[in-house]
Enzyme design. Structure first.
Site, short mmCIF file in Angstrom:
data_model
loop_
_atom_site.label_atom_id
_atom_site.label_comp_id
_atom_site.label_asym_id
_atom_site.label_seq_id
_atom_site.Cartn_x
_atom_site.Cartn_y
_atom_site.Cartn_z
N ASN A 70 0.85 -1.19 0.00
CA ASN A 70 0.00 0.00 0.00
C ASN A 70 0.88 1.24 0.00
O ASN A 70 1.38 1.67 1.04
CB ASN A 70 -0.93 -0.02 1.22
CG ASN A 70 -1.96 -1.12 1.14
OD1 ASN A 70 -2.92 -1.02 0.40
ND2 ASN A 70 -1.74 -2.19 1.89
N GLU A 71 1.08 1.77 -1.18
CA GLU A 71 1.99 2.89 -1.37
C GLU A 71 1.36 4.21 -0.89
O GLU A 71 0.15 4.27 -0.64
CB GLU A 71 2.36 3.00 -2.85
CG GLU A 71 3.03 1.77 -3.43
CD GLU A 71 4.49 1.62 -2.98
OE1 GLU A 71 4.89 2.24 -1.98
OE2 GLU A 71 5.24 0.87 -3.63
N PRO A 72 2.17 5.27 -0.75
CA PRO A 72 1.62 6.59 -0.41
C PRO A 72 0.45 6.95 -1.32
O PRO A 72 0.51 6.76 -2.54
CB PRO A 72 2.82 7.52 -0.64
CG PRO A 72 4.01 6.66 -0.34
CD PRO A 72 3.65 5.30 -0.86
#
Length: 648
Positions: free
Chosen positions: A171-173
């Site tokens: 879950n990236e920025p």
């Protein structure tokens, strides 16, 4: 001034009030091993409790370096204490896309090698996102993954690591707190961090399938693991910072049963660890006083000797002033301590009073042994000091602990074989070399990213790095016979993943120490090395030294051990016990010595999260250390290499 007596109890364990800035529960352990053992026992306890009740246990599992010890302890509990996983159901966080399950970098392979192949889990209870699905089937598969988690009653314990960007899972920025299992595009930073596993950033998949933040937040209990200084900043932001989708780990502040399990290094930026005087009354000791005075000096951009009682009072250190008497006494004591760390004689200055010097004057000359985990760490991290030791007449030995062969590009092998073939005059030998070159070209052309080189190619790559190390030795005037290539077995796998260090590694190191009997040892304490080789190499040295101490070998009791850094990080000024100034001329010599490692020049195989060349990183750190000393009110130098003494 007589400073306070030493108190070895960590300040962050003394006062619950010190946690007041922390929005997530954080348990700090002395080492990642102790932390991992704790978590393994917690998991085992839940499995046993549920098994006794005839219930299953649902585990959310992570990959990467952080949980590997947890899995190792769980395997040990299964084999040694009969812990059964027959009632356990697992869901992995994520998987690269696309990727084959048998690929070296596949998380299916990772989980099998680290856990599933060694326990009695029912294979139908193992769930990992499928990296081989056609793109048009992924959405449906992700929905099925979510439904299956719900079918089993949700995740009981979710294990997480944390990325440099604060991502959990993949879950990236920018990820939403309500996001579910889905296909995502990997952030550039994440792909750069994974580059070493794939033998180059260009080989890292651009996408991955990951559980969403919402899926993770639905778990009944969450444990996030983080080890090492490299994770310290993001741990601080995640625990003490504001909730933001730019740092997905901050969403965990909203979970009612989440604990960060971290070692002391990863906790080093938390307020209660870094600046405990800001959150509670301190139990002042010499180490803490030195750190506080330096911090205050840097905070106010004032030289140490200019700090006032009011400065200390304003930043929560009134109790220190009350105990010591005045700012002037504190300032002068810390200033003198820092001044005594500075020496242009890293081997000790002969025929002088050495009572206030980091190294002893006698014996002179000394036998100095520098351990270098890779064939270039010596000149990158302490090249200036190495040159100074040679110039001052000491008998300098260098022990290259590993071959470093996996960090050589394939083109280098072909270039050297081409050269050798053309140089050889013997017709038969030239013919054999041509045949060998043809075989090597064929293998390299057809190998996939991550494929292990043949033993011959591994050997060629090791020889290339050995030749570069010898070239650097000659440049630094280190005798070639004083260069020792240990080729420790733990490293020689031809792959990123190494074997655990064993008896043979320790014995090789022990034998070298017994042969050389050094008066001083230099070793890499650069534990933020993202690939772990530095950490393993240091552990092997410690084991060998401990063996010598236990055997009461006479010479070891008078040996000083100095730890250097520089390739990945630098010591904090407050920790440095020897600071060696490097002038402009010696900085240029150090740079030239690094350049002798041509296979690592311009573009290293495994650059880590810093895309600068190693000589640029080291030079910047050395100059930054000198600037910090100068700002504290000490003499101005071009650059400084710092060392901490390991006391055994």
């Amino acid at each position: 001034m007589e400073m306070l007596s030493k108190d070895t109890t960590p300040e962050y364990l003394l006062d619950p009030e010190s946690k007041k800035y922390e929005k997530i529960e954080a348990s700090i352990y002395e080492s990642s091993e102790k932390a991992s053992r704790y978590l393994a026992n917690e998991i085992a306890k839940l499995i046993k409790e549920n098994s006794d009740l005839g219930k299953h246990t649902v585990l959310g599992l992570a990959t990467g370096s952080s949980p590997t010890k947890v899995y190792e302890y769980l395997v040990a509990l299964h084999k040694d204490e009969g812990l059964s996983f027959k009632n356990v159901i697992t869901f992995n966080l994520d998987e690269y896309y696309p990727i084959h399950p048998e690929s070296l970098q596949s998380y299916v392979r990772f989980m099998n090698e680290h856990l599933f192949d060694h326990i009695d889990i029912d294979r139908k209870n193992i769930h990992i996102p499928d990296g081989t699905l056609p793109i048009d089937q992924i959405k449906q598969a992700c929905e099925a993954y979510e439904n299956l988690i719900q079918h089993y009653g949700g995740i009981d314990i979710q294990i997480l690591g944390i990325g440099r960007t604060g991502h959990v899972g993949f879950n990236e920025p920018g990820s939403s707190i309500s996001s579910k299992t889905r296909l995502i595009r990997l952030d550039k930073v994440t792909r750069l961090d994974a580059a070493s596993d794939f033998f180059g950033e260009e080989n890292v998949p651009a996408r991955a399938i990951t559980m969403g933040v919402g899926t993770i937040m639905a778990a009944k209990k969450i444990f996030l693991l983080a080890w090492g200084e490299g994770k310290a900043n993001i741990i601080n932001q995640s625990i003490e910072g504001e909730i933001t989708d730019f740092i997905p780990a901050t969403f965990l502040q909203k979970h009612n049963n989440c604990t960060f399990i971290i070692d002391e290094a990863a906790a080093s930026e938390l307020t209660r660890v870094k600046t405990p005087w800001l959150v509670s009354d301190c139990h002042w000791n010499n180490t803490l006083i030195k750190r506080a005075a330096i911090w205050l000096s840097e905070k106010l951009d004032k030289a140490l000797l200019k700090l006032t009682n009011e400065d200390y009072n304003e930043f929560g250190m009134g109790s220190l002033i009350a105990e010591i008497g005045s700012a002037e006494e504190i300032n002068l004591s810390v200033f003198n301590q820092l001044q005594r760390t500075i020496t242009g004689w890293p081997g000790g200055k002969p025929r002088v009073d050495d009572s206030n010097r980091p190294e002893r004057a006698e014996p002179y000359p000394k036998t100095s042994l520098i351990f270098s985990p890779h064939p270039d760490d010596d000149v990158i991290s302490m090249g200036g000091t190495l040159i100074r030791l040679v110039d001052q007449g000491h008998d300098v030995h260098i022990a290259y602990q590993t071959s470093g062969n996996i960090a050589v590009f394939d083109d280098e092998v072909i270039r050297f074989l081409d050269f050798t073939r053309d140089v050889v005059k013997n017709q038969q030998a030239s013919k054999e070399l041509s045949t060998l070159l043809k075989e090597v070209r064929h293998f390299i052309k057809n190998k996939s990213p991550g494929d292990i080189d043949t033993p011959e190619i591994q050997n060629f790559k090791g020889l290339i790095r050995k030749g570069e190390a010898l070239s650097a030795c000659r440049y630094c005037d280190v005798l070639e016979e004083n260069a020792h290539f240990l080729n420790l077995p733990f490293y020689e796998t031809g792959a990123i993943k190494k074997k655990p260090p064993g008896e043979e590694d320790i014995q090789i190191t022990y034998d070298l120490l017994q042969k050389i009997k050094p008066h001083q040892i230099f070793a890499a304490g650069d534990l933020s090395d993202p690939h772990g080789t530095h950490r393993v190499c240091l552990k092997i040295i410690y084991e060998a030294i401990d063996r010598l101490v236990k055997e009461n070998v006479p010479w070891i009791n008078t040996t000083y051990v100095w730890l250097y850094r520089g390739a990945w990080q630098e010591w904090d000024i407050s920790d440095m016990e020897m600071a060696v100034p490097i002038g402009p001329k010696d900085m240029a010599r150090k740079r030239s010595a690094i350049f002798k490692h041509q296979s690592q020049k311009d573009s290293a195989m495994f650059p880590g999260n810093d895309d600068r060349e190693f000589w640029q990183r080291a030079e910047e750190r050395n100059k930054s250390t000198a600037a910090k000393y100068n700002k504290l009110g000490l003499p101005e130098y071009e650059a400084i290499e710092g060392f901490v003494r390991y006391k055994f």
